[in-house]
Design a protein around this motif. Structure first.
Motif, PDB file in Angstrom:
ATOM      1  N   ASP A 200       0.810  -1.224   0.000  1.00 44.76           N
ATOM      2  CA  ASP A 200       0.000   0.000   0.000  1.00 44.76           C
ATOM      3  C   ASP A 200       0.837   1.263   0.000  1.00 44.76           C
ATOM      4  OD1 ASP A 200      -2.223  -1.512  -0.026  1.00 44.76           O
ATOM      5  OD2 ASP A 200      -2.888  -1.058   2.011  1.00 44.76           O
ATOM      6  N   GLU A 201       2.056   1.176   0.495  1.00 40.73           N
ATOM      7  CA  GLU A 201       2.912   2.353   0.586  1.00 40.73           C
ATOM      8  C   GLU A 201       3.623   2.663  -0.725  1.00 40.73           C
ATOM      9  OE1 GLU A 201       2.754   4.153   3.308  1.00 40.73           O
ATOM     10  OE2 GLU A 201       1.351   2.654   4.073  1.00 40.73           O
ATOM     11  N   ASP A 202       3.537   1.736  -1.677  1.00 46.32           N
ATOM     12  CA  ASP A 202       4.192   1.928  -2.977  1.00 46.32           C
ATOM     13  C   ASP A 202       3.177   2.497  -3.967  1.00 46.32           C
ATOM     14  OD1 ASP A 202       5.327   1.307  -5.688  1.00 46.32           O
ATOM     15  OD2 ASP A 202       6.864   0.291  -4.501  1.00 46.32           O
ATOM     16  N   GLU A 225       1.495   3.560 -12.216  1.00 46.79           N
ATOM     17  CA  GLU A 225       0.786   4.166 -11.091  1.00 46.79           C
ATOM     18  C   GLU A 225      -0.564   4.732 -11.514  1.00 46.79           C
ATOM     19  OE1 GLU A 225       3.416   7.109  -9.488  1.00 46.79           O
ATOM     20  OE2 GLU A 225       5.142   5.752  -9.468  1.00 46.79           O
ATOM     21  N   GLY A 226      -0.975   4.469 -12.776  1.00 45.71           N
ATOM     22  CA  GLY A 226      -2.190   5.078 -13.312  1.00 45.71           C
ATOM     23  C   GLY A 226      -3.390   4.172 -13.377  1.00 45.71           C
ATOM     24  N   GLY A 227      -3.367   3.063 -12.642  1.00 43.04           N
ATOM     25  CA  GLY A 227      -4.524   2.182 -12.585  1.00 43.04           C
ATOM     26  C   GLY A 227      -4.872   1.498 -13.891  1.00 43.04           C
ATOM     27  N   ILE A 228      -6.111   1.055 -13.983  1.00 43.59           N
ATOM     28  CA  ILE A 228      -6.540   0.250 -15.126  1.00 43.59           C
ATOM     29  C   ILE A 228      -6.489   1.034 -16.430  1.00 43.59           C
ATOM     30  CG2 ILE A 228      -8.985   0.794 -14.810  1.00 43.59           C
ATOM     31  CD1 ILE A 228      -7.393  -2.522 -16.075  1.00 43.59           C
ATOM     32  N   GLU A 229      -6.752   2.336 -16.391  1.00 40.70           N
ATOM     33  CA  GLU A 229      -6.739   3.111 -17.637  1.00 40.70           C
ATOM     34  C   GLU A 229      -5.346   3.144 -18.246  1.00 40.70           C
ATOM     35  OE1 GLU A 229      -9.392   3.990 -19.166  1.00 40.70           O
ATOM     36  OE2 GLU A 229     -10.637   3.281 -17.512  1.00 40.70           O
ATOM     37  N   GLU A 230      -4.331   3.170 -17.401  1.00 44.60           N
ATOM     38  CA  GLU A 230      -2.956   3.126 -17.901  1.00 44.60           C
ATOM     39  C   GLU A 230      -2.615   1.718 -18.381  1.00 44.60           C
ATOM     40  OE1 GLU A 230       1.251   4.981 -16.412  1.00 44.60           O
ATOM     41  OE2 GLU A 230       0.250   3.634 -14.990  1.00 44.60           O
ATOM     42  N   MET A 231      -3.038   0.712 -17.622  1.00 46.57           N
ATOM     43  CA  MET A 231      -2.766  -0.667 -18.018  1.00 46.57           C
ATOM     44  C   MET A 231      -3.376  -0.984 -19.378  1.00 46.57           C
ATOM     45  SD  MET A 231      -4.045  -4.306 -16.421  1.00 46.57           S
ATOM     46  CE  MET A 231      -3.079  -4.416 -14.938  1.00 46.57           C
ATOM     47  N   TYR A 242      -2.004 -11.234 -18.387  1.00 46.30           N
ATOM     48  CA  TYR A 242      -2.483 -11.450 -17.026  1.00 46.30           C
ATOM     49  C   TYR A 242      -2.018 -10.258 -16.191  1.00 46.30           C
ATOM     50  CZ  TYR A 242      -2.182 -16.251 -18.907  1.00 46.30           C
ATOM     51  OH  TYR A 242      -2.267 -17.368 -19.692  1.00 46.30           O
ATOM     52  N   GLY A 243      -2.939  -9.630 -15.467  1.00 47.15           N
ATOM     53  CA  GLY A 243      -2.549  -8.454 -14.702  1.00 47.15           C
ATOM     54  C   GLY A 243      -3.173  -8.426 -13.317  1.00 47.15           C
ATOM     55  N   ILE A 244      -2.555  -7.648 -12.432  1.00 51.27           N
ATOM     56  CA  ILE A 244      -3.109  -7.389 -11.102  1.00 51.27           C
ATOM     57  C   ILE A 244      -3.210  -5.875 -10.926  1.00 51.27           C
ATOM     58  CG2 ILE A 244      -2.691  -7.497  -8.605  1.00 51.27           C
ATOM     59  CD1 ILE A 244      -3.487 -10.148  -9.568  1.00 51.27           C
ATOM     60  N   VAL A 245      -4.392  -5.415 -10.500  1.00 53.48           N
ATOM     61  CA  VAL A 245      -4.622  -3.993 -10.241  1.00 53.48           C
ATOM     62  C   VAL A 245      -5.020  -3.825  -8.773  1.00 53.48           C
ATOM     63  CG1 VAL A 245      -5.944  -1.930 -10.850  1.00 53.48           C
ATOM     64  CG2 VAL A 245      -5.409  -3.619 -12.603  1.00 53.48           C
ATOM     65  N   ARG A 246      -4.412  -2.843  -8.094  1.00 52.10           N
ATOM     66  CA  ARG A 246      -4.780  -2.539  -6.711  1.00 52.10           C
ATOM     67  C   ARG A 246      -5.803  -1.407  -6.698  1.00 52.10           C
ATOM     68  NH1 ARG A 246       0.096  -0.742  -4.339  1.00 52.10           N
ATOM     69  NH2 ARG A 246      -0.531   1.435  -4.564  1.00 52.10           N
ATOM     70  N   VAL A 247      -6.905  -1.612  -6.008  1.00 56.07           N
ATOM     71  CA  VAL A 247      -7.916  -0.573  -5.856  1.00 56.07           C
ATOM     72  C   VAL A 247      -8.290  -0.483  -4.388  1.00 56.07           C
ATOM     73  CG1 VAL A 247      -8.836  -0.876  -8.179  1.00 56.07           C
ATOM     74  CG2 VAL A 247      -9.848  -2.152  -6.287  1.00 56.07           C
ATOM     75  N   TYR A 248      -9.072   0.547  -4.057  1.00 52.71           N
ATOM     76  CA  TYR A 248      -9.484   0.748  -2.670  1.00 52.71           C
ATOM     77  C   TYR A 248     -10.997   0.834  -2.594  1.00 52.71           C
ATOM     78  CZ  TYR A 248      -4.559   1.707  -2.120  1.00 52.71           C
ATOM     79  OH  TYR A 248      -3.196   1.593  -2.134  1.00 52.71           O
ATOM     80  N   ALA A 315     -18.446  -8.521  -5.165  1.00 49.72           N
ATOM     81  CA  ALA A 315     -17.710  -9.544  -4.432  1.00 49.72           C
ATOM     82  C   ALA A 315     -17.726  -9.303  -2.925  1.00 49.72           C
ATOM     83  CB  ALA A 315     -16.266  -9.605  -4.932  1.00 49.72           C
ATOM     84  N   SER A 316     -17.758  -8.022  -2.515  1.00 55.73           N
ATOM     85  CA  SER A 316     -17.648  -7.705  -1.091  1.00 55.73           C
ATOM     86  C   SER A 316     -18.947  -7.258  -0.450  1.00 55.73           C
ATOM     87  CB  SER A 316     -16.588  -6.610  -0.883  1.00 55.73           C
ATOM     88  OG  SER A 316     -16.956  -5.420  -1.554  1.00 55.73           O
ATOM     89  N   GLY A 317     -19.963  -6.913  -1.284  1.00 56.85           N
ATOM     90  CA  GLY A 317     -21.242  -6.478  -0.754  1.00 56.85           C
ATOM     91  C   GLY A 317     -21.267  -5.050  -0.277  1.00 56.85           C
ATOM     92  N   THR A 318     -20.261  -4.238  -0.645  1.00 56.22           N
ATOM     93  CA  THR A 318     -20.212  -2.849  -0.200  1.00 56.22           C
ATOM     94  C   THR A 318     -21.080  -1.971  -1.085  1.00 56.22           C
ATOM     95  OG1 THR A 318     -18.234  -2.504  -1.534  1.00 56.22           O
ATOM     96  CG2 THR A 318     -17.915  -3.032   0.778  1.00 56.22           C
ATOM     97  N   ALA A 319     -21.451  -0.836  -0.570  1.00 54.95           N
ATOM     98  CA  ALA A 319     -22.349   0.066  -1.300  1.00 54.95           C
ATOM     99  C   ALA A 319     -21.609   1.230  -1.924  1.00 54.95           C
ATOM    100  CB  ALA A 319     -23.438   0.587  -0.366  1.00 54.95           C
ATOM    101  N   VAL A 320     -20.679   1.835  -1.196  1.00 56.36           N
ATOM    102  CA  VAL A 320     -19.952   2.995  -1.685  1.00 56.36           C
ATOM    103  C   VAL A 320     -18.505   2.579  -1.898  1.00 56.36           C
ATOM    104  CG1 VAL A 320     -19.257   5.350  -1.186  1.00 56.36           C
ATOM    105  CG2 VAL A 320     -21.469   4.530  -0.399  1.00 56.36           C
ATOM    106  N   HIS A 321     -17.936   2.918  -3.049  1.00 57.45           N
ATOM    107  CA  HIS A 321     -16.555   2.522  -3.318  1.00 57.45           C
ATOM    108  C   HIS A 321     -15.882   3.570  -4.195  1.00 57.45           C
ATOM    109  CE1 HIS A 321     -19.479   0.477  -5.900  1.00 57.45           C
ATOM    110  NE2 HIS A 321     -18.704   0.915  -6.887  1.00 57.45           N
ATOM    111  N   VAL A 322     -14.571   3.716  -4.010  1.00 59.90           N
ATOM    112  CA  VAL A 322     -13.798   4.682  -4.780  1.00 59.90           C
ATOM    113  C   VAL A 322     -12.519   4.032  -5.247  1.00 59.90           C
ATOM    114  CG1 VAL A 322     -14.708   6.650  -3.515  1.00 59.90           C
ATOM    115  CG2 VAL A 322     -12.632   5.549  -2.699  1.00 59.90           C
ATOM    116  N   MET A 323     -11.936   4.575  -6.287  1.00 56.20           N
ATOM    117  CA  MET A 323     -10.694   4.031  -6.826  1.00 56.20           C
ATOM    118  C   MET A 323      -9.469   4.519  -6.073  1.00 56.20           C
ATOM    119  SD  MET A 323     -11.169   1.908  -9.283  1.00 56.20           S
ATOM    120  CE  MET A 323      -9.565   1.916 -10.089  1.00 56.20           C
ATOM    121  N   GLU A 324      -9.515   5.724  -5.535  1.00 60.17           N
ATOM    122  CA  GLU A 324      -8.340   6.284  -4.876  1.00 60.17           C
ATOM    123  C   GLU A 324      -8.427   6.062  -3.376  1.00 60.17           C
ATOM    124  OE1 GLU A 324      -5.804   7.349  -6.456  1.00 60.17           O
ATOM    125  OE2 GLU A 324      -6.815   7.090  -8.362  1.00 60.17           O
TER     126      GLU A 324
END
Length: 327
Positions: A200-202, A225-231, A242-248, A315-324
């Protein structure tokens, strides 16, 4: 209708009918060799029986609709040194005309559909008939068992093993590539890139792997460092990645880190290449490590920030979510 327990649970509209047909397909002595299921109208969780039959792969393939989301189980006969073995092929079908969001929801049902239909020797994701051609399916069966001569399951063949090699449906052996096993090239570089994405610190929030030329060697294609749009800029029509993307994901003021697996097979990738690559998936995913949800895509319209976060939410059942990440 029976109601599923949660948004990722599937159930059969008619449990008795569905299980009876599945049992027949799995019974070697029964003529029934395939069954298909389709999502009920206006439902993301109820499955109806679409069809079943004794006509083998040709009949099975014709039952799939380009406008629908479907699943199917097919029994195939495999011949190894004169010995007959039975293989089961599972098809997860999202027709080429199915919209992106309904297609994405199918990924959340993977565990549930396996519980309903049971295990299979081969699993294929398909969107058009060519994805489940005779050659593709039987190549996968060959790769799974290392067999030579192969025939599609027909009623008489299941009982008349000695006549199988004389049957006009017998298919020639498909030669394996000289190096059909997948390998990781420059494993240290790949491992380091994955470690950065999982930290998370990177600032690095994505890593993408692909094949080196036409080989079966997996190498790092890019990180950023630009997320899925950069990928997405690295996802080409003729490539497999095959890729891995970190989101919050933010819910009730709490921020959690989520990792999304991207499985890209470009629309111009040749059918036989697709078939071979499916045998590599397990090894590559083991190298990439754990993830919360996955997205299979073949064009840029099927992958975006909104689509990713919808999948994370499902997948998580959450209601509000953001990318950053929240500061």
């Amino acid at each position: 209708l029976p109601m599923p327990r949660g948004s990722t649970d599937l159930t059969f509209a008619d449990e008795n009918e569905a299980q009876s047909l599945l049992s027949r397909v799995r019974a070697d002595a029964d003529e029934l060799s395939w069954v298909t299921f389709i999502y009920a109208p206006n439902s993301n969780n109820i499955l109806n029986v679409r069809g079943s039959g004794t006509g083998g792969l040709d009949e099975f393939r014709s039952n799939f609709d380009e406008n629908e989301r479907m699943y199917g189980l097919l029994r195939v006969t495999d011949i190894i040194d004169g010995h007959t073995t039975i293989k089961f092929v599972f098809i997860s079908w999202a027709g080429s005309r199915v919209r992106v969001v309904p297609k994405a929801k199918m990924a959340t049902h993977k565990g549930s559909i396996t519980n309903l239909i049971g295990q299979a020797h081969i699993t294929l994701d398909a969107s058009e008939p060519s994805d489940i051609s005779d050659e593709v399916v039987m190549t996968r069966v060959t790769d799974a068992s290392g067999s030579g001569s192969r025939v599609l399951d027909k009623p008489d063949q299941a009982r008349e093993v000695t006549a199988v090699h004389k049957s006009s449906t017998a298919r020639p052996s498909v030669p394996k590539e000289s190096n059909s096993e997948v390998s990781i090239g420059n494993e240290e570089e790949g491992t380091a890139a994955i470690r950065r994405v999982r930290n998370d610190e990177d600032p690095t929030d994505w890593v993408l792997f692909g094949y080196e030329g036409q080989s079966n060697v997996i190498v790092v294609v890019g990180t950023g460092e630009g997320g899925i749009e950069e990928m997405k800029q690295h996802l080409k029509p003729d490539s497999i990645n095959y890729g891995i993307v970190r989101v919050y994901d933010c819910y009730d003021g709490h921020t959690t880190t989520k990792f999304v697996l991207i499985l890209w097979v470009g629309e111009q990738v040749k059918i036989m290449r697709k078939a071979r690559i499916t045998t590599h998936k397990g090894t590559v995913l083991s190298f990439l490590g754990q993830y919360h949800t996955d997205i299979s895509c073949s064009n840029h319209n099927e992958i975006s920030q909104d689509i990713i976060m919808t999948k994370v939410q499902d997948a998580s059942g959450t209601a509000v979510h953001v990318m950053e990440k929240a500061e």
